[in-house]
Design a protein around this motif. Structure first.
Motif, short mmCIF file in Angstrom:
data_model
loop_
_atom_site.label_atom_id
_atom_site.label_comp_id
_atom_site.label_asym_id
_atom_site.label_seq_id
_atom_site.Cartn_x
_atom_site.Cartn_y
_atom_site.Cartn_z
N UNK A 1 3.22 5.92 -3.06
CA UNK A 1 4.35 6.76 -3.44
C UNK A 1 4.33 7.12 -4.93
N UNK A 2 3.46 6.44 -5.67
CA UNK A 2 3.41 6.66 -7.11
C UNK A 2 2.04 7.14 -7.58
N UNK A 3 1.01 6.35 -7.30
CA UNK A 3 -0.37 6.72 -7.65
C UNK A 3 -1.23 6.41 -6.44
N UNK A 4 -1.50 7.39 -5.60
CA UNK A 4 -2.21 7.14 -4.34
C UNK A 4 -3.53 6.39 -4.54
N UNK A 5 -3.73 5.41 -3.68
CA UNK A 5 -4.94 4.60 -3.75
C UNK A 5 -6.15 5.36 -3.24
N UNK A 6 -7.30 5.02 -3.80
CA UNK A 6 -8.58 5.57 -3.35
C UNK A 6 -9.53 4.39 -3.15
N UNK A 7 -10.67 4.60 -2.47
CA UNK A 7 -11.64 3.51 -2.34
C UNK A 7 -12.06 2.95 -3.70
N UNK A 8 -12.08 3.81 -4.73
CA UNK A 8 -12.50 3.36 -6.06
C UNK A 8 -11.44 2.51 -6.75
N UNK A 9 -10.17 2.72 -6.43
CA UNK A 9 -9.09 1.98 -7.12
C UNK A 9 -8.56 0.82 -6.30
N UNK A 10 -8.98 0.72 -5.04
CA UNK A 10 -8.37 -0.27 -4.16
C UNK A 10 -8.66 -1.70 -4.60
N UNK A 11 -9.87 -1.99 -5.03
CA UNK A 11 -10.24 -3.37 -5.38
C UNK A 11 -9.32 -3.92 -6.46
N UNK A 12 -9.07 -3.14 -7.51
CA UNK A 12 -8.20 -3.60 -8.59
C UNK A 12 -6.78 -3.79 -8.09
N UNK B 1 0.82 -1.22 0.00
CA UNK B 1 0.00 0.00 0.00
C UNK B 1 0.85 1.27 0.00
N UNK B 2 1.82 1.44 0.92
CA UNK B 2 2.62 2.68 0.86
C UNK B 2 3.50 2.77 -0.38
N UNK B 3 3.92 1.62 -0.90
CA UNK B 3 4.71 1.62 -2.15
C UNK B 3 3.86 2.20 -3.28
N UNK B 4 2.63 1.71 -3.39
CA UNK B 4 1.72 2.22 -4.42
C UNK B 4 1.41 3.69 -4.19
N UNK C 1 -7.17 1.22 5.93
CA UNK C 1 -5.96 0.57 5.42
C UNK C 1 -5.22 1.43 4.40
N UNK C 2 -5.93 2.32 3.73
CA UNK C 2 -5.27 3.17 2.72
C UNK C 2 -4.32 4.16 3.36
N UNK C 3 -4.41 4.32 4.68
CA UNK C 3 -3.54 5.25 5.40
C UNK C 3 -2.26 4.59 5.90
N UNK C 4 -2.06 3.32 5.59
CA UNK C 4 -0.83 2.63 6.02
C UNK C 4 0.38 3.31 5.41
N UNK C 5 1.39 3.57 6.24
CA UNK C 5 2.62 4.20 5.78
C UNK C 5 3.78 3.21 5.88
#
Length: 307
Positions: A180-191, A175-178, A229-233
């Protein structure tokens, strides 16, 4: 467990910090350290070991973020690696995050990243790819420092964990790796979750179902913080708990680090036997945990920070 090496010719297309016992007045000058590893706050930095005509150059990096450095060549981590290849080209390079069976395809990926100036759409072109591509240009041998997926699975299972725990760990670690490049959102997390799960299943050699809903249920049961979980650093994915009760993620990271760092040190030992100059490119926190073993093998290193 022997590391996998692959040679290509030049024409082929968070952390637990320990404070320094020395105050560095001039960061660009080498300084010898005696008793403790440097703080990861200073990353990226270089530790150079010399023994019996052999040289081990360990670049303790901050992982690349294309958000912070849209032009990867301005990233201090990239600049540090580039300077080493320009001044003291290695005979062999050990890179992070590459599963041994994937090394050949990873080197092809590294070439693609270089062709796109490390801005390949939808791909994470980080410092391992940069170091690998430079190694290809110097006809240096590239080693994968990671343990094999099945051995990772067996190691976790011996500690009492099941496949779903390991899959969740791999997802949380990414999650933090991603981000760093294209921040995840609830809409993109499933993919993202499905891609990460598929990759982890392939590496581990399992076919255990683990849907986004499965992960959400696992997370709600096992991870009280952070609540989202999207806030994991990166700090959350390390073995340290920053003075608080360790989370399950912290505990899984501790187990993972033991195995990964053992693999890195073993790979270093085998590479240094075959080559005169070996470059290691790994996250700074790994260096902290490998410090004692490397000092026993190669003696006291010299610290430097070019950028």
């Amino acid at each position: 467990m022997a590391p996998l090496a692959y040679r290509m010719s030049a024409d082929w297309d968070g952390s637990m910090n320990k404070f320094l016992v020395v105050i560095f007045l001039f960061a660009s000058l080498p300084v010898c350290l005696a008793d403790s590893p440097p703080s990861t706050i200073n990353a990226p930095f270089i530790e150079t070991y010399r023994k019996s005509g052999k040289e081990l150059i360990y670049v303790a990096v901050v992982h690349h973020s294309s958000l912070k450095y849209p032009n990867a060549m301005t990233d201090p981590t990239f600049k540090t690696i580039a300077q080493i290849f320009a001044q003291t080209p290695p005979d062999a390079v050990i890179v992070e995050g590459v599963d041994p069976p994937d090394l050949s395809s990873f080197l092809q990926f590294a070439r693609s990243c270089a062709a796109a100036n490390y801005n390949l759409l939808g791909k994470l072109c980080n410092e391992p790819a940069f170091a690998a591509d430079l190694a290809i240009g110097k006809s240096a041998v590239v080693y994968a420092g990671e343990p094999s997926g099945p051995s990772v699975l067996a190691y976790f299972e011996k500690q009492g964990y099941v496949a779903q725990d390991i899959l969740a760990f791999y997802i949380m670690r990414m999650i933090p790796v991603q981000n760093n490049h294209a921040p995840l959102t609830p809409a993109t997390f499933a993919a993202f979750e499905q891609k990460a799960t598929k990759d982890a299943q392939r590496k581990l050699g399992i076919s255990v179902p683990f849907s986004p809903d499965d992960f959400s249920a696992w997370y709600a049961k096992n991870m009280p913080v952070p609540t989202n979980c999207l806030a994991i650093t990166t700090n959350d994915t390390g073995p340290g708990s920053r003075g608080q009760k360790p989370t399950l993620l912290n505990m899984l990271a501790r187990i993972d680090l033991v195995m990964r760092d053992e693999s890195v040190v073993t790979t270093i030992q085998q590479a240094i036997e075959k080559h005169n100059r070996v470059l290691v490119v790994y996250g700074a926190s790994h260096f902290v945990f490998e410090w004692n073993q490397l000092e026993q093998i190669m003696g006291t290193p010299t610290w430097s920070k070019p950028f």
